[in-house]
Scaffold this motif. Structure first.
Motif, short mmCIF file in Angstrom:
data_model
loop_
_atom_site.label_atom_id
_atom_site.label_comp_id
_atom_site.label_asym_id
_atom_site.label_seq_id
_atom_site.Cartn_x
_atom_site.Cartn_y
_atom_site.Cartn_z
N ILE A 89 0.84 -1.20 0.00
CA ILE A 89 0.00 0.00 0.00
C ILE A 89 0.87 1.25 0.00
CG2 ILE A 89 -1.61 1.35 1.42
CD1 ILE A 89 -2.91 -1.27 2.22
N ASP A 90 1.94 1.21 0.82
CA ASP A 90 2.85 2.36 0.91
C ASP A 90 3.38 2.79 -0.44
OD1 ASP A 90 2.74 3.03 3.48
OD2 ASP A 90 4.62 2.10 4.10
N LEU A 91 3.72 1.80 -1.26
CA LEU A 91 4.39 2.11 -2.52
C LEU A 91 3.41 2.29 -3.67
CD1 LEU A 91 7.50 -0.23 -2.41
CD2 LEU A 91 7.32 2.19 -1.84
N SER A 92 2.13 2.18 -3.41
CA SER A 92 1.14 2.26 -4.49
C SER A 92 0.48 3.65 -4.52
CB SER A 92 0.06 1.21 -4.26
OG SER A 92 -0.75 1.62 -3.18
N PRO A 93 -0.25 3.94 -5.59
CA PRO A 93 -1.00 5.19 -5.65
C PRO A 93 -2.00 5.28 -4.49
CG PRO A 93 -1.11 4.04 -7.75
CD PRO A 93 -0.38 3.15 -6.82
N TYR A 94 -2.44 4.13 -4.01
CA TYR A 94 -3.37 4.08 -2.88
C TYR A 94 -2.74 4.74 -1.65
CZ TYR A 94 -6.76 1.77 0.27
OH TYR A 94 -7.72 1.48 1.20
N GLY A 95 -1.53 4.28 -1.30
CA GLY A 95 -0.84 4.84 -0.14
C GLY A 95 -0.57 6.33 -0.30
N ARG A 96 -0.27 6.72 -1.52
CA ARG A 96 0.00 8.13 -1.79
C ARG A 96 -1.26 8.97 -1.56
NH1 ARG A 96 2.66 7.72 -7.00
NH2 ARG A 96 0.56 7.76 -7.84
N SER A 97 -2.38 8.48 -2.06
CA SER A 97 -3.63 9.23 -1.90
C SER A 97 -4.05 9.28 -0.43
CB SER A 97 -4.74 8.60 -2.73
OG SER A 97 -4.43 8.72 -4.10
N LEU A 98 -3.83 8.19 0.30
CA LEU A 98 -4.17 8.19 1.72
C LEU A 98 -3.37 9.26 2.45
CD1 LEU A 98 -4.35 4.38 2.54
CD2 LEU A 98 -6.23 5.97 2.24
N ARG A 99 -2.08 9.38 2.08
CA ARG A 99 -1.25 10.40 2.71
C ARG A 99 -1.71 11.80 2.33
NH1 ARG A 99 1.93 5.95 2.74
NH2 ARG A 99 3.33 5.75 4.52
N ALA A 100 -2.18 11.94 1.08
CA ALA A 100 -2.71 13.24 0.66
C ALA A 100 -3.94 13.60 1.50
CB ALA A 100 -3.06 13.22 -0.83
N PRO A 125 -5.55 12.24 -13.16
CA PRO A 125 -6.97 11.88 -13.22
C PRO A 125 -7.15 10.38 -13.06
CG PRO A 125 -6.17 12.43 -15.40
CD PRO A 125 -5.06 12.73 -14.45
N GLY A 126 -8.33 9.98 -12.65
CA GLY A 126 -8.61 8.55 -12.49
C GLY A 126 -8.17 8.07 -11.13
N THR A 127 -8.70 6.93 -10.73
CA THR A 127 -8.37 6.40 -9.42
C THR A 127 -7.77 5.00 -9.56
OG1 THR A 127 -10.64 5.64 -9.27
CG2 THR A 127 -10.12 7.69 -8.17
N ASP A 128 -7.08 4.74 -10.69
CA ASP A 128 -6.47 3.42 -10.86
C ASP A 128 -5.47 3.18 -9.74
OD1 ASP A 128 -6.91 3.12 -14.16
OD2 ASP A 128 -6.72 5.14 -13.33
N GLY A 129 -5.46 1.98 -9.25
CA GLY A 129 -4.46 1.61 -8.25
C GLY A 129 -4.78 2.12 -6.87
N GLU A 130 -6.00 2.67 -6.68
CA GLU A 130 -6.33 3.18 -5.36
C GLU A 130 -7.21 2.22 -4.59
OE1 GLU A 130 -7.77 7.14 -5.37
OE2 GLU A 130 -5.86 7.93 -6.01
N SER A 131 -7.02 0.93 -4.82
CA SER A 131 -7.79 -0.02 -4.03
C SER A 131 -6.89 -1.21 -3.71
CB SER A 131 -9.00 -0.49 -4.82
OG SER A 131 -8.57 -1.33 -5.86
N LEU A 132 -7.30 -1.92 -2.68
CA LEU A 132 -6.54 -3.09 -2.26
C LEU A 132 -6.42 -4.10 -3.39
CD1 LEU A 132 -7.52 -4.24 1.28
CD2 LEU A 132 -5.31 -3.57 0.36
N LEU A 133 -7.51 -4.23 -4.14
CA LEU A 133 -7.55 -5.19 -5.23
C LEU A 133 -6.41 -4.92 -6.20
CD1 LEU A 133 -9.94 -7.03 -4.92
CD2 LEU A 133 -10.94 -6.00 -6.96
N ALA A 134 -6.28 -3.65 -6.58
CA ALA A 134 -5.23 -3.28 -7.53
C ALA A 134 -3.86 -3.50 -6.91
CB ALA A 134 -5.40 -1.83 -7.93
N VAL A 135 -3.74 -3.12 -5.63
CA VAL A 135 -2.45 -3.24 -4.96
C VAL A 135 -2.00 -4.69 -4.93
CG1 VAL A 135 -1.30 -2.98 -2.74
CG2 VAL A 135 -2.77 -1.17 -3.59
N LEU A 136 -2.96 -5.60 -4.67
CA LEU A 136 -2.58 -6.99 -4.47
C LEU A 136 -2.61 -7.83 -5.74
CD1 LEU A 136 -4.37 -7.74 -1.10
CD2 LEU A 136 -1.97 -7.24 -1.49
N PHE A 137 -3.62 -7.57 -6.59
CA PHE A 137 -3.82 -8.53 -7.68
C PHE A 137 -3.61 -7.96 -9.07
CE2 PHE A 137 -6.65 -9.79 -4.15
CZ PHE A 137 -5.92 -10.89 -3.75
#
Lengths: 337, 260, 290
Positions: free
Chosen positions: A173-184, B110-122
């Protein structure tokens, strides 16, 4: 000799559990800036659910009463614990996140924790009231023929595997766009919202995820100790996990695990061997005030904690960028923030 | 004033908003065409900040409608409007201080690709590919904004002007159709002021429309082809800055005061 | 029906306790602009100090209480000056301030446990025989609690409306920037507010302990959520809102408690959630902190 080994092994097991809990709380507080003042309630939910899905029905005439009473095989109780904790975490988030101010969120979680405690304590049919559940067997102990006093032989490997899994998840999560957005979201909710982030949804998901991890920690606790009762989840327990995250370094997985080692492994486990003097509350009271004071001092003098959060220079692009800008120093270097 | 919803990129019709007993915006209608730079001026307390909130979506109007890009967005949240291409800067720069400069730009993609656990893991390969593209466009944008040397620094260490540039860089990354600039020149050094002006002009040249709230009439004169003047929560007048200078009521309400 | 009216009577007692504690918490929340999670432990400390002066030093109850009020005012001001102020001066985000008050809560609670242990204590005051007062059935002590609360609310009202410091408190609570621009220095106002908070926390805590006829170190912490419900129901920083909120929460919990006595206080949490979902600005709608 073997007694010393057992004590050390127990200490190690507690450290593993706290490391898992710290990573979960870190996702909420350290990474996303969500103040969940009742984190330990979700540990309790996990512990109770893992208990009642593996204990079987209470023996007749024992006077014990609790829900479910299933005997599910390992690892299903842990999964059930994780799901239950995540479900209630999501439920709390749905109401608490509707207001923007972090005070309201903290207040709502704290109040929910007090009420959860009251309900578990006063409803004997739920988890056997104030006495709680006990006699939870260590998973696989029958098959592997391990006596109860040596159950760390089973629990430490299970705990270590789960810790590794949770760590890996948090790291991804830390290294993904997800972790980045959470920090934002943590740094400026308004700005994150203004750039298309659904902050409510992001926070809700992280609340659920953190609580799932808390539930796993709770399941491990009850399977290791064999018992869990309401007195084990007072507000102070939540603060202890917070202290591990804050001392270790909010936002940094290595940091919060070090924090867990420091707080659980050294301060708490260490204080168990101090002689009791005056009244029996004195040693834990002194220990808790030391933890409280440490947290306040660290927040003032070193808010980034022992191991500060690092942001990847190249992130997932390590060694993959084609642009190769001339100012790029060593590709694996990380920047201290 | 005559507005025809749907014609312009942004159309605000008769919005009003009260906070407690205070009528912050009594009646405001305005429009911004595609590719246009429109100014919004007025004395303190005229309701400009509230209009910014109403347009960006952080403030819900008591009445009136907001159209953007052909749809009624009145009830949309800021993040929904942003995804349609309505981005903004803040009066007090809101960089994400502990993220690095390039991360600040990448978040705005733009877009929210990669902003979910699913994307992160799979879905790691897809996510990595997308990340690589983001990284490259973010680097190119930082180059364009002269921030490339600061790529890996935490955004918190930037100066006021650099933070403004970073906000514009984020808007570029976000693919804005309309950018809402809330006092873009507040608290920045003269040197970076020119840089900010240049960047706004070049973004305009690439087709981005702007609604600029600004106190400094010099900046307004340089950037804006059309200016909306507000006073006491109402639109007083619309026109070029030159036309507005001829109008006594406008001068009384605002221009005269600030030109003294 | 008579049970119902009696429950309203008990509700007034609970409301009196909640009003004392709630006004103290809401004033501080409004003026300092952060929630104080140590408030419950401040109440408890006030109770133990009163008990020490009363049961151990053998002073009269009123004198013991007055001494405790002075001590707690000083302790709260000192806590705010030594611990909270450095964080505020540095501009720490609300997140950090919340954790710091949480830490203060832990420290205060530990001090109480270390000195007095985990057992229950009681004031053992006379006047516990219920009196038949028309439809109500209340003890003299409960009447005393209601009387004290009403008197204290009246004093707070005079303080806020008639004194210059009280007016400044309201100004800072309403809008700190505006207050600063109008030449009000926040520092002395914040100090005075913390002193008043210490006084009201102690009064609320002692009233709670007397009403419950015994107390332990968890007294205030277990009650804190009901006080927060009152504060949020009334609107943060609005003392009159808190008084009204106390009345609502007090009566509602006791009446619903007729059916579910063991969960009656938890009803306050339901009130809190309903308010947060549907009316976050509180009962009294005006420009304030939402």
């Amino acid at each position: 000799m073997s007694a010393v080994v057992a004590l050390l092994a127990a200490a190690l097991m507690y450290v593993i559990i706290y490391a898992i809990l710290s990573i979960g709380l870190n996702l909420q507080y350290g990474v996303t800036g969500v103040v969940n003042f009742t984190y330990y309630s979700f540990v309790a939910i996990g512990a109770f659910i893992a208990g009642v899905t593996s204990l079987g029905h209470p023996p007749a005439g024992s006077g014990e009463t609790y829900i479910l009473g299933w005997t599910l095989p390992f690892p299903i109780p842990i999964v059930a614990a994780a799901i239950a904790a995540g479900f209630f975490g999501g439920l709390l988030a749905l109401t608490a996140f509707r207001r923007l101010r972090s005070d309201y969120l903290a207040i709502t979680t704290l109040c929910a924790g007090t009420v959860a405690f009251d309900i578990v304590n006063n409803t004997t049919g739920l988890f056997n009231g104030p006495n709680g559940i006990y006699g939870v067997a260590t998973p696989l102990s029958g098959q592997l023929n391990v006596p109860p006093q040596n159950n760390f032989l089973i629990m430490i490997p299970i705990g270590a595997v789960l810790l590794a899994g949770v760590w890996w998840l948090a790291h991804c999560i830390d290294l993904s766009p997800y972790g980045r957005s959470l920090r934002a979201v943590r740094e400026s909710r308004d700005a994150a919202e203004a750039f298309g982030k659904d902050t409510f949804w992001l926070q809700l998901k992280v609340m659920v995820l953190g609580c799932v991890i808390a539930g796993i920690g709770g399941a491990l606790t009850v399977e290791f100790v064999g018992a869990f009762n309401p007195s084990a989840f007072e507000t102070v327990e939540t603060f202890v996990v917070f202290s591990a995250v804050i001392l270790g370094g909010p936002g940094n997985n290595l940091g919060v695990v070090l924090g867990a080692v420091l707080v659980q492994g050294i301060i708490i486990q260490g204080s168990l061997y101090l002689p009791a003097f005056a009244n029996q509350e004195l040693v834990p009271a002194i220990r808790n005030s030391v933890i409280g004071l440490l947290v306040i001092l660290v927040l003032y003098f070193r808010p980034q904690g022992l191991v500060p959060e690092t942001r990847p220079r190249i992130g997932l692009m390590r060694g993959r960028t084609g642009s190769g800008h001339s100012s790029t120093p060593s590709e694996s270097a990380e920047v201290e923030v | 004033m005559n507005v025809e919803p749907g014609n312009a990129l942004l159309t605000v019709t008769e919005v009003r908003k009260a906070f407690g007993g205070v009528q912050a915006v009594a009646d405001c209608s305005l429009s911004v065409g595609a590719g246009e730079v429109c100014g919004l001026i007025g004395p303190n307390g005229a309701g400009k900040s509230t209009v910014v909130g109403l347009v960006s979506g952080s403030v819900r109007p008591d009445g009136g409608r907001v159209w953007f890009d052909g749809v009624d967005v009145t009830t949309w949240r800021p993040n929904q409007r942003a995804r349609r291409g309505l981005l903004r800067t803040f009066q007090i720069s809101q960089a994400w201080p502990r993220l690095t400069v390039i991360e600040n730009v990448m978040v705005a993609a733009p877009g929210t690709d990669g902003e979910s656990l699913l994307a992160v893991l799979f879905r790691r390969p897809a996510m990595l590919r997308k990340e690589r593209e983001r990284w490259q466009s973010a680097e190119a944008i930082l180059e364009q904004f002269g921030l490339i040397q600061l790529r890996d620094s935490p955004a918190g260490i930037l100066s006021g002007g650099q933070k403004r540039l970073l906000e514009l860089a984020r808007i570029t990354m976000g693919g804005a159709k309309l950018a809402l600039l809330d006092e873009p020149m507040a608290g920045i050094s003269p040197a970076l002021r020119t840089a900010v002006l240049d960047q706004v002009r070049s973004l305009q040249a690439s087709g981005v429309a702007f609604l600029v709230v600004e106190h400094d009439l010099g900046v307004v004169a340089e950037l804006c082809s059309r200016v909306v003047v507000m006073a006491l929560g109402r639109v007083l007048s619309v026109g070029t800055l030159e036309e507005l200078r001829q109008r006594q009521d406008v001068v009384d309400a605002y221009l005269g005061v600030s030109n003294q | 029906m008579s049970f119902f009216i009696q429950a309203i009577g008990f509700g007034l007692v609970t409301a009196a306790v909640l009003a004392l504690a709630g006004v103290g918490l809401t004033l501080q929340f409004g003026v300092t602009n952060y929630a104080n999670f140590a408030y419950g432990d401040m109440m408890t400390l006030g109770v133990y100090l009163t008990w020490v002066f009363f049961a151990i030093a053998h002073l009269t109850f009123v004198l013991a209480l007055l001494l405790a009020l002075v001590c707690m005012a000083a302790i709260c001001v000192a806590t705010a000056e030594v611990i909270m102020r450095p964080f505020v001066l540095r501009g720490s985000p609300p997140l950090i301030l919340l954790i710091v008050t949480f830490g203060v809560s832990l420290i205060l609670n530990s001090i109480i446990l270390a000195i007095w242990g985990a057992g229950s204590e009681a004031f053992q005051l006379p006047g516990t025989q219920p009196l038949d007062l028309g439809p109500f059935l209340l003890t003299p002590l409960q009447l005393l609690i209601i009387g004290t609360s009403v008197a204290a609310m009246f004093v707070v009202h005079l303080l806020l409306t008639r004194t210059s410091m009280g007016k400044r408190m309201r100004a800072v609570s309403d809008n700190r920037e505006l207050a600063r621009v109008s030449g009000i220095s926040p520092t002395p106002v914040i100090r005075a507010t913390w002193a008043l908070t210490g006084v009201l926390a102690t009064l609320g805590g002692v009233a709670l302990a007397v009403d419950a006829s015994q107390f332990s170190p968890g007294l205030g912490e277990g009650f804190l959520f009901a006080i927060f419900a009152v504060v949020i129901l009334g609107g943060v920083g609005k003392p009159y809102g808190a008084m009204l909120g106390a009345l609502v929460v007090g009566v509602v919990t006791e009446v619903i408690g007729l059916w579910i006595p063991q969960y009656k206080l938890d009803v306050a949490f339901v009130v809190l959630i309903v308010v947060l979902l549907f009316r976050p600005e509180g009962l009294i709608r005006s420009a304030g902190k939402a």
